[in-house]
Design an enzyme around this catalytic site. Structure first.
Site, PDB file in Angstrom:
ATOM      1  N   ASP A 193      -4.208  22.264 -11.122  1.00 29.60           N
ATOM      2  CA  ASP A 193      -4.591  21.082 -11.904  1.00 29.60           C
ATOM      3  C   ASP A 193      -4.048  21.267 -13.323  1.00 29.60           C
ATOM      4  O   ASP A 193      -4.519  22.118 -14.076  1.00 29.60           O
ATOM      5  CB  ASP A 193      -6.115  20.935 -11.914  1.00 29.60           C
ATOM      6  CG  ASP A 193      -6.575  19.649 -12.600  1.00 29.60           C
ATOM      7  OD1 ASP A 193      -5.873  19.160 -13.514  1.00 29.60           O
ATOM      8  OD2 ASP A 193      -7.654  19.135 -12.239  1.00 29.60           O
ATOM      9  N   ARG A 199       0.825  -1.209   0.000  1.00 29.89           N
ATOM     10  CA  ARG A 199       0.000   0.000   0.000  1.00 29.89           C
ATOM     11  C   ARG A 199       0.858   1.258   0.000  1.00 29.89           C
ATOM     12  O   ARG A 199       0.458   2.293  -0.513  1.00 29.89           O
ATOM     13  CB  ARG A 199      -0.915  -0.008   1.237  1.00 29.89           C
ATOM     14  CG  ARG A 199      -2.007   1.065   1.174  1.00 29.89           C
ATOM     15  CD  ARG A 199      -2.868   1.039   2.420  1.00 29.89           C
ATOM     16  NE  ARG A 199      -2.074   1.331   3.595  1.00 29.89           N
ATOM     17  CZ  ARG A 199      -2.252   0.744   4.781  1.00 29.89           C
ATOM     18  NH1 ARG A 199      -3.189  -0.167   4.957  1.00 29.89           N
ATOM     19  NH2 ARG A 199      -1.490   1.080   5.793  1.00 29.89           N
ATOM     20  N   TYR A 254     -12.652  21.861 -12.289  1.00 29.77           N
ATOM     21  CA  TYR A 254     -13.214  20.537 -12.592  1.00 29.77           C
ATOM     22  C   TYR A 254     -14.305  20.247 -11.556  1.00 29.77           C
ATOM     23  O   TYR A 254     -14.041  20.263 -10.343  1.00 29.77           O
ATOM     24  CB  TYR A 254     -12.076  19.513 -12.530  1.00 29.77           C
ATOM     25  CG  TYR A 254     -12.489  18.079 -12.679  1.00 29.77           C
ATOM     26  CD1 TYR A 254     -12.977  17.589 -13.888  1.00 29.77           C
ATOM     27  CD2 TYR A 254     -12.371  17.194 -11.621  1.00 29.77           C
ATOM     28  CE1 TYR A 254     -13.339  16.267 -14.031  1.00 29.77           C
ATOM     29  CE2 TYR A 254     -12.729  15.861 -11.759  1.00 29.77           C
ATOM     30  CZ  TYR A 254     -13.218  15.407 -12.957  1.00 29.77           C
ATOM     31  OH  TYR A 254     -13.582  14.091 -13.088  1.00 29.77           O
ATOM     32  N   LYS A 257      -5.946  10.791 -18.123  1.00 27.11           N
ATOM     33  CA  LYS A 257      -6.079  11.477 -19.409  1.00 27.11           C
ATOM     34  C   LYS A 257      -4.848  11.213 -20.286  1.00 27.11           C
ATOM     35  O   LYS A 257      -4.678  10.114 -20.774  1.00 27.11           O
ATOM     36  CB  LYS A 257      -6.328  12.965 -19.162  1.00 27.11           C
ATOM     37  CG  LYS A 257      -7.491  13.237 -18.182  1.00 27.11           C
ATOM     38  CD  LYS A 257      -8.836  12.959 -18.786  1.00 27.11           C
ATOM     39  CE  LYS A 257     -10.004  12.967 -17.798  1.00 27.11           C
ATOM     40  NZ  LYS A 257     -10.149  14.118 -16.929  1.00 27.11           N
TER      41      LYS A 257
HETATM   42  C1  LIG Z   1     -10.725  14.140 -15.622  1.00 26.33           C
HETATM   43  C2  LIG Z   1     -10.177  15.234 -14.814  1.00 26.33           C
HETATM   44  C3  LIG Z   1      -9.899  15.051 -13.467  1.00 26.33           C
HETATM   45  C4  LIG Z   1     -10.246  13.791 -12.724  1.00 26.33           C
HETATM   46  O1  LIG Z   1      -9.607  12.666 -13.193  1.00 26.33           O
HETATM   47  P1  LIG Z   1     -10.230  11.218 -12.889  1.00 26.33           P
HETATM   48  O2  LIG Z   1      -9.086  10.318 -13.101  1.00 26.33           O
HETATM   49  O3  LIG Z   1     -11.340  11.051 -13.864  1.00 26.33           O
HETATM   50  O4  LIG Z   1     -10.713  11.225 -11.469  1.00 26.33           O
HETATM   51  C5  LIG Z   1      -9.340  16.102 -12.779  1.00 26.33           C
HETATM   52  N1  LIG Z   1      -9.080  17.280 -13.372  1.00 26.33           N
HETATM   53  C6  LIG Z   1      -9.332  17.486 -14.663  1.00 26.33           C
HETATM   54  C7  LIG Z   1      -9.022  18.803 -15.259  1.00 26.33           C
HETATM   55  C8  LIG Z   1      -9.900  16.477 -15.430  1.00 26.33           C
HETATM   56  O5  LIG Z   1     -10.194  16.702 -16.699  1.00 26.33           O
END
Ligand SMILES: *Cc1c(COP(=O)(O)O)cnc(C)c1O
Length: 394
Positions: free
Chosen positions: A185, A60, A113, A210
């Site tokens: 982010d 973990r 987001y 992504k």
């Molecule tokens: C998709 C996304 C997230 C979250 O990612 P997940 O892996 O789907 O939880 C966070 N910030 C942005 C800008 C995103 O596009």
């Protein structure tokens, strides 16, 4: 080339993508790090056990596979250390919870987001943490919104859906002058096109789901920090039990190797489609920061070295029914939330009920596109026939 040799030679990012997080001679010369599936980690004797005196103690807390990915992301981001989390949202949650305590205040961008907003407005509120939202375009004006208990500014640029750009150097300066940390982010640009830590940002967050993964087949997040924030981030990571699976780490490492070539293609194809859409009578506005008429274009040009495949459009004179007809007619664009894979996507959005200080003044929904790696001519032909279907639905 050995990893430490590459680092000491200060190689270009494209080379880092190839060398980071792996040393084939640690594992019999095989090019890629192996996938360590495990939970228990054995200790050779009681002295080692009691002193926890070995690199891995429990899966973990980390495995050679997660370490390889963390090392690679750290090198790419130019940070002190990284934690890999089970999703992008887990990365957001862990990063924020690492910093705040009851009674603290967060300033969060209004174009955040959406699940990040929900985290603050529900769970964190429940723990006595207050959040207010700022206009992403306010720049140095953020100084006026600082409260005595503001400990964190949470930014995202371009903003989700509406692609607002933020003047990060001005925001960082104001936040630091107040003694607050800045989290960012960076999912849209990745560390290839924007390097948060080099702008003084303290916490760089990305949804590895992504572009890092890049193939729509994993959920992961990453948080990279500078040394002063590391102990707090790692504590939150360990207390929350935020571990993720080794197969996903392996796939993220595999995705990372081709990040630069994929992003370059996403960048160029998306820009070409954005320009083309800008010429269409059906489109009122294309929200893409690399276009000169975007309100945040100067910031993008100053701070970013590229653009990814994600942008939005506002329709000129279409009903909601027509926009839905347009979307339903598309054949090469999937409809779904998560982007950054090799395939194109289109998604309707309407932020009018999801914002506190910015407004969505359009009578109808916008559409967000993710431009994948398909042939651009084919994508244009698909969009063209969908515009016909849209007119027919009017
Ligand atoms: C998709 C996304 C997230 C979250 O990612 P997940 O892996 O789907 O939880 C966070 N910030 C942005 C800008 C995103 O596009």
């Amino acid at each position: 080339m050995k990893k430490d040799e590459a680092a000491s030679r200060k190689v270009a990012t494209d080379t880092t993508l190839v060398t980071a997080g792996r040393d084939p001679h640690d594992h019999f010369g095989f090019v890629n790090p192996p996938v360590f599936h495990g939970s228990t980690v054995l200790f050779p004797d009681t002295r080692t056990l009691l002193a926890r005196d070995q690199k891995y103690t429990y899966a973990r807390r980390g495995t050679p596979t997660s370490s390889a990915l963390e090392a690679a992301v750290t090198e790419l981001e130019g940070g002190y250390a990284t934690r890999i989390l089970p999703s992008g949202l887990a990365a957001i949650t862990t990063a924020i919870m690492a910093i705040v305590k009851a009674g603290d205040h967060i300033l969060m961008t209004d174009a955040v987001y959406l699940p990040g907003r929900k985290l603050c407005d529900t769970l964190l509120k429940q723990f006595g943490v207050e959040t207010s939202y700022y206009d992403p375009e306010l720049g140095a004006g953020i100084a006026d919104l600082m409260q005595p208990n503001t400990v964190l500014v949470y930014a995202e640029s371009p903003g989700s859906m509406t692609m607002h750009m933020q003047d990060m150097p001005a925001i960082v300066e104001a936040a630091h002058a107040h003694g607050a940390l800045v989290a960012f982010d960076n999912t849209w640009a990745t560390a290839l096109y924007f390097k948060p830590l080099s702008f003084g940002i303290d916490i760089s967050i990305q949804a590895g789901t992504k572009y890092l993964g890049g193939h729509s087949d994993i959920m992961l997040g990453a948080v990279t920090v500078n040394e002063p924030v590391w102990d707090r981030l790692n504590n939150a990571y360990e207390r929350l039990g935020m571990c993720s699976g080794p197969d996903d780490h392996f796939l993220a490492l595999r995705g990372l190797r081709t990040l630069s070539v994929r992003l370059e293609r996403h960048y160029q194809s998306a820009l070409e489609i954005a320009r083309w859409l800008g010429q269409r009578p059906e489109i009122k506005t294309v929200l893409h920061p690399a276009l000169p008429d975007h309100p945040g274009h100067d910031i993008w040009k100053r701070d970013f070295s590229g653009a990814s495949g994600l942008f939005s459009v506002v329709f000129a004179d279409a009903s909601e029914t027509q926009i839905m007809a347009f979307l339903d007619a598309l054949t090469l664009f999937g409809m779904g939330a998560s982007w950054g894979g090799y395939e194109s996507l289109a998604l309707p959005f309407n932020p009018s009920k999801q914002r506190s200080v910015t407004t969505w003044d359009e009578p109808v929904s916008g559409v967000r596109f993710h431009i994948g790696l398909e042939d651009v001519g084919d994508l244009k032909r698909d969009l063209d026939q969908a515009f016909s279907a849209m007119r027919a639905a009017g």
